[in-house]
Scaffold this active site. Structure first.
Site, short mmCIF file in Angstrom:
data_model
loop_
_atom_site.label_atom_id
_atom_site.label_comp_id
_atom_site.label_asym_id
_atom_site.label_seq_id
_atom_site.Cartn_x
_atom_site.Cartn_y
_atom_site.Cartn_z
N TYR A 101 52.88 34.93 54.80
CA TYR A 101 52.23 34.45 53.58
C TYR A 101 51.25 33.32 53.87
CZ TYR A 101 54.75 37.57 50.58
OH TYR A 101 55.20 38.71 49.96
N ARG A 104 48.11 35.08 54.76
CA ARG A 104 47.44 35.62 53.58
C ARG A 104 46.77 34.52 52.76
NH1 ARG A 104 51.22 40.03 50.66
NH2 ARG A 104 49.22 40.48 49.67
N GLN A 139 47.88 43.37 39.37
CA GLN A 139 48.98 43.42 40.33
C GLN A 139 48.68 42.52 41.54
OE1 GLN A 139 50.30 47.70 40.93
NE2 GLN A 139 48.43 48.00 39.73
N HIS A 157 52.47 40.05 39.27
CA HIS A 157 53.22 39.95 40.53
C HIS A 157 53.19 38.54 41.11
CE1 HIS A 157 52.81 44.58 41.31
NE2 HIS A 157 53.68 44.28 40.37
N MET A 275 38.40 54.59 44.58
CA MET A 275 37.81 55.29 45.72
C MET A 275 38.41 56.68 45.91
SD MET A 275 35.40 53.58 47.21
CE MET A 275 35.34 54.30 48.86
#
Length: 309
Positions: A101, A104, A139, A157, A275
């Site tokens: 994390y 990220r 999300q 989330h 996509m």
């Protein structure tokens, strides 16, 4: 956060309260139809809509260079994200999970909203001045919608930039870089990098007086349930919207995968921007194939019937 017991009246009618990948769930029965790609028809529905619900997933942020951790390349070191994003993984190895994390967080501090995020935020601001409503149900945990200017925002989330104390439960914004000294320079994603094995007492700790409990990211992990109050607010938006726009979602993580199909089931137009086709595509009115940053801005641009303010 309410665990195990929360069920909404309609949206989560099959107890899809826990965050789970679709491989662990039964597929939704969808009416097999071919959605339209006629932009003019979508724009007509858009011009009439008074309450638009926009549901977004990882695909909307991919064009900002945000790793999606999907498919064959969806690994951090040798682990898939869904194997790190669990309470069990954190209990077994909090150092490894915090490295993941931390990586990220550091990546996201370098990223900016792309044209899709900006189009959604601009549309919300514009419609508000006309007495119309646009809400974003995301999300994503990257906060790029907020950075773009979205205000009616449901981060279902959680957020990379909020922490929750495992002792006192306090949730707090945290944009520190690094989040703690021991994680400085850690978290490299390459498969040959070894775990830092940081002692638990050196991981992020609660700064409330007399607490010092271990912090965890304030995100919903696989196997956990969404906050019942938040999910109830989302349900109200989805039960009253008259147009739904689904952007960059894979439609494979529950309960969010149920949202748009159940809006479509009550006869409301739903437009998917992605996509690729998803398991829910055939239940929607519209599908626009291509990068969200290219397809979405013209779809949400000012309509000729809108008053200029």
């Amino acid at each position: 956060m309410i665990l195990l017991t929360f069920h909404t009246r309609r949206l989560v009618s099959h107890a899809y309260c826990g965050l789970k990948p679709a491989s662990q769930k039964k597929s939704i029965a969808l009416e097999m139809t071919r959605p339209s790609s006629n932009l003019a028809d979508f724009r007509e529905a858009f011009a009439k809509a008074k309450h638009i619900a926009v549901i977004t997933g990882a695909g909307v942020s991919a064009e900002s260079g945000v790793p999606t951790f999907r498919g064959a390349g969806g690994y951090w070191r040798k682990w898939q994200a869904q194997h790190l994003a669990t309470p069990e993984a954190f209990a077994r190895n909090p150092s490894r999970v915090w490295e993941f994390y931390h990586y990220r967080r550091e990546v996201m501090l370098t990223k900016n909203p792309n044209p899709a995020h900006l189009a959604i935020a601009e549309c919300e601001t514009r419609l508000r001045k006309q007495g119309r409503k646009l809400v974003v149900i995301t999300q994503n945990i990257d906060e790029l919608h907020r950075k773009a200017g979205s205000r009616n925002l449901f981060d279902i989330h959680g957020s990379l930039f909020k922490t929750r104390c495992t002792s006192c439960g306090r949730v707090k914004e945290n944009y520190k870089s690094p989040i703690c000294p021991a994680l400085d320079g850690k978290g490299a994603p390459e498969s040959d990098v070894q775990d830092a094995k940081i002692p638990v007492e050196q991981l992020p700790r609660c700064e409330e007086n007399g607490c010092s409990g271990l912090l965890r990211p304030n995100v919903v992990w696989f196997g956990e349930t969404l906050d019942s109050n938040l999910l109830g607010e989302v349900e109200k938006e989805l039960e009253t919207c008259d147009l739904c726009v689904v952007v960059g979602t894979s439609s494979v993580v529950y309960p969010a995968a149920m949202f748009a199909p159940q809006v479509a089931a009550r006869g409301v137009p739903v437009a998917e921007f992605n996509m690729e086709n998803t398991p829910a595509t055939t239940s929607f009115t519209f599908h626009f194939h291509g990068p969200c940053g290219t397809t979405l801005p013209p779809a949400l641009a000012r309509h000729e019937t809108e008053l200029i303010s």
